[in-house]
Design a protein around this motif. Sequence first.
Motif, PDB file in Angstrom:
ATOM      1  N   VAL A  42       0.845  -1.199   0.000  1.00  0.00           N
ATOM      2  CA  VAL A  42       0.000   0.000   0.000  1.00  0.00           C
ATOM      3  C   VAL A  42       0.880   1.249   0.000  1.00  0.00           C
ATOM      4  O   VAL A  42       0.620   2.209  -0.736  1.00  0.00           O
ATOM      5  CB  VAL A  42      -0.963   0.001   1.201  1.00  0.00           C
ATOM      6  N   TRP A  43       1.913   1.246   0.806  1.00  0.00           N
ATOM      7  CA  TRP A  43       2.801   2.411   0.900  1.00  0.00           C
ATOM      8  C   TRP A  43       3.490   2.687  -0.433  1.00  0.00           C
ATOM      9  O   TRP A  43       3.570   3.827  -0.875  1.00  0.00           O
ATOM     10  CB  TRP A  43       3.824   2.181   2.012  1.00  0.00           C
ATOM     11  N   VAL A  44       3.967   1.631  -1.079  1.00  0.00           N
ATOM     12  CA  VAL A  44       4.600   1.793  -2.392  1.00  0.00           C
ATOM     13  C   VAL A  44       3.578   2.311  -3.393  1.00  0.00           C
ATOM     14  O   VAL A  44       3.856   3.231  -4.167  1.00  0.00           O
ATOM     15  CB  VAL A  44       5.231   0.461  -2.869  1.00  0.00           C
ATOM     16  N   ALA A  45       2.385   1.743  -3.392  1.00  0.00           N
ATOM     17  CA  ALA A  45       1.349   2.150  -4.351  1.00  0.00           C
ATOM     18  C   ALA A  45       0.959   3.615  -4.178  1.00  0.00           C
ATOM     19  O   ALA A  45       0.674   4.302  -5.157  1.00  0.00           O
ATOM     20  CB  ALA A  45       0.126   1.256  -4.201  1.00  0.00           C
ATOM     21  N   LEU A  46       0.969   4.098  -2.957  1.00  0.00           N
ATOM     22  CA  LEU A  46       0.541   5.474  -2.714  1.00  0.00           C
ATOM     23  C   LEU A  46       1.650   6.500  -2.896  1.00  0.00           C
ATOM     24  O   LEU A  46       1.403   7.597  -3.404  1.00  0.00           O
ATOM     25  CB  LEU A  46      -0.033   5.603  -1.296  1.00  0.00           C
ATOM     26  N   PHE A  47       2.874   6.182  -2.492  1.00  0.00           N
ATOM     27  CA  PHE A  47       3.872   7.222  -2.331  1.00  0.00           C
ATOM     28  C   PHE A  47       5.065   7.186  -3.280  1.00  0.00           C
ATOM     29  O   PHE A  47       5.731   8.197  -3.447  1.00  0.00           O
ATOM     30  CB  PHE A  47       4.370   7.246  -0.889  1.00  0.00           C
ATOM     31  N   ALA A  67      -1.115   6.667   7.229  1.00  0.00           N
ATOM     32  CA  ALA A  67      -0.481   5.570   7.970  1.00  0.00           C
ATOM     33  C   ALA A  67      -1.432   4.998   9.017  1.00  0.00           C
ATOM     34  O   ALA A  67      -1.563   3.777   9.144  1.00  0.00           O
ATOM     35  CB  ALA A  67       0.806   6.053   8.626  1.00  0.00           C
ATOM     36  N   VAL A  68      -2.107   5.859   9.754  1.00  0.00           N
ATOM     37  CA  VAL A  68      -3.077   5.396  10.757  1.00  0.00           C
ATOM     38  C   VAL A  68      -4.229   4.661  10.076  1.00  0.00           C
ATOM     39  O   VAL A  68      -4.702   3.621  10.558  1.00  0.00           O
ATOM     40  CB  VAL A  68      -3.589   6.578  11.616  1.00  0.00           C
ATOM     41  N   VAL A  73      -7.024  -0.381   8.914  1.00  0.00           N
ATOM     42  CA  VAL A  73      -7.529  -1.382   7.968  1.00  0.00           C
ATOM     43  C   VAL A  73      -6.847  -2.727   8.220  1.00  0.00           C
ATOM     44  O   VAL A  73      -7.500  -3.779   8.172  1.00  0.00           O
ATOM     45  CB  VAL A  73      -7.330  -0.903   6.513  1.00  0.00           C
ATOM     46  N   SER A  74      -5.562  -2.707   8.535  1.00  0.00           N
ATOM     47  CA  SER A  74      -4.835  -3.946   8.835  1.00  0.00           C
ATOM     48  C   SER A  74      -5.429  -4.651  10.044  1.00  0.00           C
ATOM     49  O   SER A  74      -5.616  -5.874  10.030  1.00  0.00           O
ATOM     50  CB  SER A  74      -3.354  -3.651   9.096  1.00  0.00           C
ATOM     51  N   ILE A  75      -5.727  -3.891  11.083  1.00  0.00           N
ATOM     52  CA  ILE A  75      -6.320  -4.479  12.290  1.00  0.00           C
ATOM     53  C   ILE A  75      -7.689  -5.077  11.976  1.00  0.00           C
ATOM     54  O   ILE A  75      -8.004  -6.194  12.395  1.00  0.00           O
ATOM     55  CB  ILE A  75      -6.427  -3.435  13.417  1.00  0.00           C
TER      56      ILE A  75
END
Length: 114
Positions: A42-47, A67-68, A73-75
């Motif tokens: 997700v981080w790579v896809a967004l940033f 990030a939060v 969503v992970s939880i």
Amino acid sequence: MGMAAAVGLVAARIGRDRGRLTVALAALGQRSMTFYLFQSVVWVALFYPFTLGLRDHMGSAATFAVAVGVWTVSILLAEWMRRAGHRGPAEVLLRRLSYREGRSNSRNRAGVTS
């Protein structure tokens, strides 16, 4: 050392009296490799610049909010997987690859050919 001590104190305080959040966080921990990979993708896809490249368009507060959100969503996904009785796909794959290698080595040592 201080963080480890703080986590230990919180864990001792919680003890056996687990709330919904504690159970959900434990589910996330049991699927930690899966959700590490999920959050990384997700981080790579967004940033990253070769994907959406949002890093140049967002400030620190917005990035923190993302990030939060991703962590939340992970939880929620980990809790859903726990309730459905699913293990994390990355953990299942690692276990399958680890034990497959171990079985073939033990067969070969016993003189059995595959």
